[in-house]
Enzyme design. Structure first.
Site, PDB file in Angstrom:
ATOM      1  N   GLU A   1       1.138  -1.060  -0.317  1.00 47.63           N
ATOM      2  CA  GLU A   1       0.131  -0.051  -0.062  1.00 47.63           C
ATOM      3  C   GLU A   1       1.251   1.323  -0.168  1.00 47.63           C
ATOM      4  OE1 GLU A   1      -3.311   0.099  -0.092  1.00 47.63           O
ATOM      5  OE2 GLU A   1      -3.624  -2.346   0.006  1.00 47.63           O
TER       6      GLU A   1
ATOM      7  N   CYS B   1      -1.884   9.474   2.601  1.00 49.36           N
ATOM      8  CA  CYS B   1      -1.620   8.852   0.992  1.00 49.36           C
ATOM      9  C   CYS B   1      -2.997   9.267   0.381  1.00 49.36           C
ATOM     10  CB  CYS B   1      -1.482   7.010   1.708  1.00 49.36           C
ATOM     11  SG  CYS B   1      -3.223   6.642   1.390  1.00 49.36           S
TER      12      CYS B   1
END
Ligand code: NAD
Length: 456
Positions: free
Chosen positions: A210, A244
């Site tokens: 991720e 993110c």
């Protein structure tokens, strides 16, 4: 540095007892995790305040609440997810039945970053528990209070042979990576993602990465500008831009640029006040190194909103930049801070081509009322996931896979996805013994001809 072999042997032995595979045990563990989080809400909030000056509202919304929802969803569905699934059998396999058995990989390693330290450590853990694994958690050294608290809470809730937290820095992780895990779930930067994948390759361990990158946000001329400004201001500056999936830069249609910027400034002030230093509720930058890196970006282009920063408080106010070029340092890496550069476009194709020149982003946001425009972007740009007429919100849905593509990562989780990334799908064919179709045997007369009738 001492090896972690002993811990791994203990976890592997515990896994071999089969206890973690029992669905009732998994449900009990998820409930324990939920209770642990709920009953230590105040300590969690205090640690997040110390490490990042996270407000209680943000801490609840993006760390605590999101986990409790995820656990609830998992508990509701776990029996269904963990049952063997009956599927069709092929025509040539008449008489047999086919099943998919989800089985846990074994011992999982979960490595997490500092920006949402609680959420990004425990959210994958929910998947690991639900799927029936043991887990070693390695949170970030940059949020020491939160990592210490997680270690204490986990130690008081689960035996270490089942779940344990190891605190430490990059070196600790590298020693840890010498061990053979059965799956690795990493959240963090692209650079470290490559280190993780290389280490995993030595043991052929499956990895979920991720990662991050520069996520674009496109505002077309037909967008609801006021609402777009509000949702972009929220998604960009929540957690001081250290998200993110935060919009990294904006691409605004030239015709509405000025009007949009006016609304954006209003929205920033409405949501975050006109003085974040006074309000004391704005998340700070995690470290001096990150603060200095971000401050250099303020020299790029022209500041049209914000720009004030306070090194003692490690705080930078929400800042908007215009007249930035693609060659400026701010456009050379993921910003990961409260600085938002604005580009304008007139030609849709040129804008799409520019985005496609860059690595595939983790997220992309489209603000437009035009279905055609929305569809064009969806068709022409590959990205991890995103929203139409919103930002960041897609990551809180248990029904949507969350993950990157290309350089922004591989594999996706949340909801059933979290169960799946920690499970091997074992395909099993149960054959009948009542008869034996001769089809497969080569010694019969006209064997090939008959075979071709079934397998075309
Ligand atoms: P990072 O990659 O520096 O660190 C992540 C973890 O890896 C930490 O636990 C750290 O101790 C460890 N680590 C650091 N260097 C290492 C090395 N050389 N070898 C082994 N382990 C090492 O990331 P970060 O600064 O903590 O987080 C920011 C990055 O994470 C951003 O790029 C952001 O986009 C990304 N991120 C992605 C997601 C997502 O869900 N896709 C979520 C949050 C953050």
């Amino acid at each position: 540095m001492k090896s972690f072999n002993e811990l791994l042997v203990k976890q592997r032995d515990f896994f071999q007892t089969g206890k973690t595979k029992d669905v009732a045990f998994r449900m009990q563990s998820l409930s324990k995790l939920s209770t642990m989080i709920k009953s230590h809400e105040a300590e969690i909030m205090a640690a997040l305040k110390k490490d990042l000056n996270k407000s209680e509202f943000e801490a609840y919304m993006s760390e605590i609440g999101i986990l409790l929802e995820e656990i609830r969803f998992s508990l509701k569905n776990i029996k269904k997810w963990s049952r063997p699934q009956k599927v069709k059998s092929a025509l040539a396999q008449v008489g047999s039945k086919s099943f998919i058995y989800p089985e846990p990989y074994g011992v999982a390693l979960i490595i997490s970053p500092w920006n949402y330290p609680i959420q990004l450590t425990f959210s994958p853990l929910i998947g690991a528990i639900a799927a029936g694994n043991c887990a070693v958690l390695k949170p970030s050294e940059l949020t020491p209070e939160t990592s210490k608290l997680m270690a204490e809470l986990i130690e008081n809730t689960f035996p270490s042979e089942y779940i344990t937290v190891l605190q430490g820095d990059a070196e600790t992780t590298q020693v840890l990576l010498m061990e053979k895990f059965d799956s690795i779930f990493f959240t963090g930067s692209v650079t470290v993602g490559k280190v993780i994948m290389e280490a995993a390759a030595k043991h052929l361990t499956p990895v979920t990465l991720e990662l991050g990158g520069k996520s674009p946000c496109i505002v077309h001329k037909d967008a609801n500008l006021k609402l777009a400004a509000k949702r972009i201001a929220w998604g960009k500056f929540i957690n001081a831009g250290q998200t993110c999936v935060a919009p990294d830069y904006l691409y605004i249609h030239r015709a509405v640029r000025d009007k949009f910027i006016h609304s954006l400034k209003e929205a920033i002030t409405e949501i975050y006040s006109d003085d974040v230093f006074k309000s004391g509720k704005f998340t700070r930058i995690v470290s001096d190194r990150h603060f200095k890196r971000l401050v250099t970006f303020l020299e790029d282009g022209k500041i049209i909103h914000g720009g004030r920063h306070h090194s003692d408080l490690l705080t930078i106010e929400p800042t908007v930049l215009s007249e930035v070029t693609w060659e400026d340092p701010v456009m050379q890496e993921e910003i990961f801070g409260p600085i938002l550069p604005i580009f304008e476009f007139e030609n849709e194709i040129a804008m799409i081509n520019k985005i496609n020149e860059l690595p595939k982003p983790l997220a992309l946001y489209i603000f437009s009322e035009s279905m055609d425009f929305q569809q064009t972007i969806l068709n022409k740009i590959s990205f991890g996931g995103g929203c139409i007429n919103d930002t960041v919100y897609h990551l809180s849905s248990p029904y949507l896979p969350f993950g990157g593509v290309g350089e922004s990562g591989m594999g996706a989780y949340h909801g059933k996805g979290s169960f799946d990334v920690f499970s091997h799908q074992k395909g099993v064919l149960k054959q009948t013994t009542s008869f034996d179709l001769p089809l497969r045997y080569p010694h019969r007369k006209n064997a090939l001809k008959q075979l071709k009738r079934f397998i075309k």
